[in-house]
Design a protein around this motif. Structure first.
Motif, PDB file in Angstrom:
ATOM      1  N   LEU A 103       3.241  -2.791   4.048  1.00  0.00           N
ATOM      2  CA  LEU A 103       2.089  -2.591   3.169  1.00  0.00           C
ATOM      3  C   LEU A 103       0.851  -3.123   3.857  1.00  0.00           C
ATOM      4  O   LEU A 103       0.921  -3.751   4.908  1.00  0.00           O
ATOM      5  N   CYS A 309       0.854   9.408  -3.514  1.00  0.00           N
ATOM      6  CA  CYS A 309       1.435   8.730  -2.355  1.00  0.00           C
ATOM      7  C   CYS A 309       2.921   9.033  -2.331  1.00  0.00           C
ATOM      8  O   CYS A 309       3.729   8.260  -2.854  1.00  0.00           O
ATOM      9  N   CYS A 312       5.307   6.236  -1.015  1.00  0.00           N
ATOM     10  CA  CYS A 312       5.165   4.859  -1.513  1.00  0.00           C
ATOM     11  C   CYS A 312       6.432   4.417  -2.228  1.00  0.00           C
ATOM     12  O   CYS A 312       7.115   5.220  -2.874  1.00  0.00           O
ATOM     13  N   CYS A 316       4.951   0.504  -6.343  1.00  0.00           N
ATOM     14  CA  CYS A 316       3.538   0.896  -6.421  1.00  0.00           C
ATOM     15  C   CYS A 316       3.268   1.495  -7.791  1.00  0.00           C
ATOM     16  O   CYS A 316       3.889   2.492  -8.175  1.00  0.00           O
ATOM     17  N   ARG A 353      -6.082   4.271  -2.995  1.00  0.00           N
ATOM     18  CA  ARG A 353      -4.851   3.682  -2.491  1.00  0.00           C
ATOM     19  C   ARG A 353      -4.014   3.210  -3.681  1.00  0.00           C
ATOM     20  O   ARG A 353      -4.532   3.014  -4.785  1.00  0.00           O
ATOM     21  N   CYS A 356       0.724  -1.960  -4.863  1.00  0.00           N
ATOM     22  CA  CYS A 356       2.172  -2.159  -4.803  1.00  0.00           C
ATOM     23  C   CYS A 356       2.562  -3.615  -5.045  1.00  0.00           C
ATOM     24  O   CYS A 356       3.612  -4.078  -4.585  1.00  0.00           O
ATOM     25  N   SER A 361      -0.809   0.490  -0.405  1.00  0.00           N
ATOM     26  CA  SER A 361      -0.598   1.577   0.533  1.00  0.00           C
ATOM     27  C   SER A 361      -1.824   1.660   1.455  1.00  0.00           C
ATOM     28  O   SER A 361      -2.843   0.997   1.232  1.00  0.00           O
TER      29      SER A 361
END
Length: 429
Positions: A103, A309, A312, A316, A353, A356, A361
């Motif tokens: 991350l 994402c 991910c 997240c 983004r 998480c 991310s």
């Protein structure tokens, strides 16, 4: 032997007994609360009065590449996860478990200009950007060798960022990072390396990520006129495919890993038009391409933006959105929305983004939004036929008007002739 001598001897014997049989200890520098992908870290094997000949064990296997009491790991990834032990003087340390989070940290630290290499005596401003406005509670640090020092911040509340001056002092390399007081929140780490040569190969100051384009620069102290630069990878010359002072790697992969350098031919023509030609080599610099954390992706439909994402992890949850005005590229404003989709009105650059928990991310690519009539983009198939129909109606009206005028012009003389004939008949009578 007097009492003072006896006391001194007893203290020395106690120290010797205390050190005998003491295990070496593996410590981490910088002392990060969490290690993120792309960090440069150092593992130290040391003890009181310890000796330097060191054997390292990674997951219980002896490492032949690290024989010094310092183990430098650059641009770490989860591939570096494992149990690390060291042995000195026949004594083995307790296990040290290294866990690298795939991350990115919560805040961003980056050079205002330039790359990862500077000449001796130079310095560079590093810029800190965070998601919160509480910059007063952030402290920045530098690791030089094995010693850590705090650095003061110059805070700009209006632009929501802070700046500090990064320099080497007497070190050959230095790692800089920032941390928020009483929390585990921190920025990424930036490592700068020093060279004493006139010519320097300058890689980016941030980790090289797979799939991105990378530019290596061949620079000369004093900024003379550069006549020619030849780039090398692992001592083999590279084909020229960029401007004279740069070498660009497109769509970088792990096959691009290696030691890069350059040879420059230059003249200080700004000092004298007849300056002599000079040349020199740069220190070799390591380039390590990593996969990097999963990246967010923006999809757009008119003024509606959606963040996703696909790679991910399940941890997240929420989304973070950021806006940068076109006329102020150094300002980054975090928007209040935490949803997957947002509607935008202000022109500028947008990024997103995923949050998480322990990190984020990677940022998405930049999406540029310009204010334009959104309705036309959706209704062109209605507006265009309507416009054509409007033009046809106007043309028909004009044609009918001219026809009516033409008929009136033809009938008018006929009526006058009939009237003249009638008058003549009446006159004869």
């Amino acid at each position: 032997m007097d009492m003072r001598s006896l006391l001194t001897l007893s203290v020395l014997l106690a120290l010797i007994r205390g050190n005998k049989g003491q295990k070496p200890i593996v410590t981490l520098r910088p002392k990060f609360p969490q290690v993120y992908a792309g960090d440069d870290i150092t593992l130290i094997c040391n003890r009181e009065g310890g000796s330097k000949p060191t054997t390292w064990f990674i997951n219980e296997t002896s490492s032949q590449t690290h024989q010094d009491y310092l183990m430098l790991l650059t641009a770490v990834t989860p591939d570096n996860n494992g149990v690390y032990e060291c042995e000195q003087g026949g004594m083995k340390s307790d296990p040290f478990t290294l866990t690298v989070l795939d991350l990115e940290p919560h805040a961003q630290l980056s050079p205002s200009v330039g790359g990862a290499v500077m000449t001796k005596g130079e310095g560079r401003n590093l810029v800190l950007q965070t998601d919160d406005d509480d910059l007063e509670n952030w402290i920045c640090y530098v690791l030089r060798g094995v010693n850590t020092f705090a650095i003061g911040l110059d805070i700009n509340k209006e632009m929501k960022r802070a700046v500090f001056f990064a320099e080497f002092k007497e070190a050959e390399r230095a790692t800089f990072w920032c941390k928020k007081n009483t929390t585990v929140l921190r920025s990424n780490a930036v490592t700068l390396k020093m060279t004493e040569l006139m010519v320097m190969l300058v890689p980016p100051a941030v980790p090289a990520l797979k799939g991105e384009n990378l530019t290596l620069r061949c620079e000369v102290w004093g900024k003379p006129k550069l006549d020619k630069a030849v780039f090398y990878k692992n001592n083999k010359s590279l084909p020229k495919s960029s401007p004279e002072d740069t070498y660009t790697i497109t769509n970088a992969t792990q096959s691009d890993n290696g030691m890069y350098s350059c040879h420059a031919t230059y003249r200080y023509t700004h000092i004298s038009a007849k300056a002599a030609m000079k040349d020199g080599d740069a220190d070799a610099q390591e380039l390590k391409v990593i996969g990097g954390p999963p990246a967010a992706v923006i999809s757009a439909s008119a003024n509606s933006l959606k963040c996703s994402c696909p790679d991910c992890p399940a941890s997240c949850t929420s989304y973070h959105w950021y806006h940068t005005p076109f006329n102020d590229p150094f300002t980054r404003e975090k928007r209040s929305e935490n949803d997957e989709s947002i509607n935008v009105e202000k022109e500028g650059e947008y990024r997103c983004r995923r949050d998480c928990g322990n990190g984020f991310s990677r940022f998405s690519d930049i999406h540029n939004y310009t204010d334009q009539p959104v309705e036309f983009g959706h209704m062109w198939y209605i507006l265009v036929p309507a416009l054509i129909l409007f033009v046809i109606i106007i043309v028909l009206i004009i044609v009918l008007k001219y026809r009516r005028c033409g008929r009136m012009g033809i009938q008018a003389p006929g009526r006058d002739a009939d009237q003249d004939t009638l008058m003549s008949v009446r006159y004869v009578r």
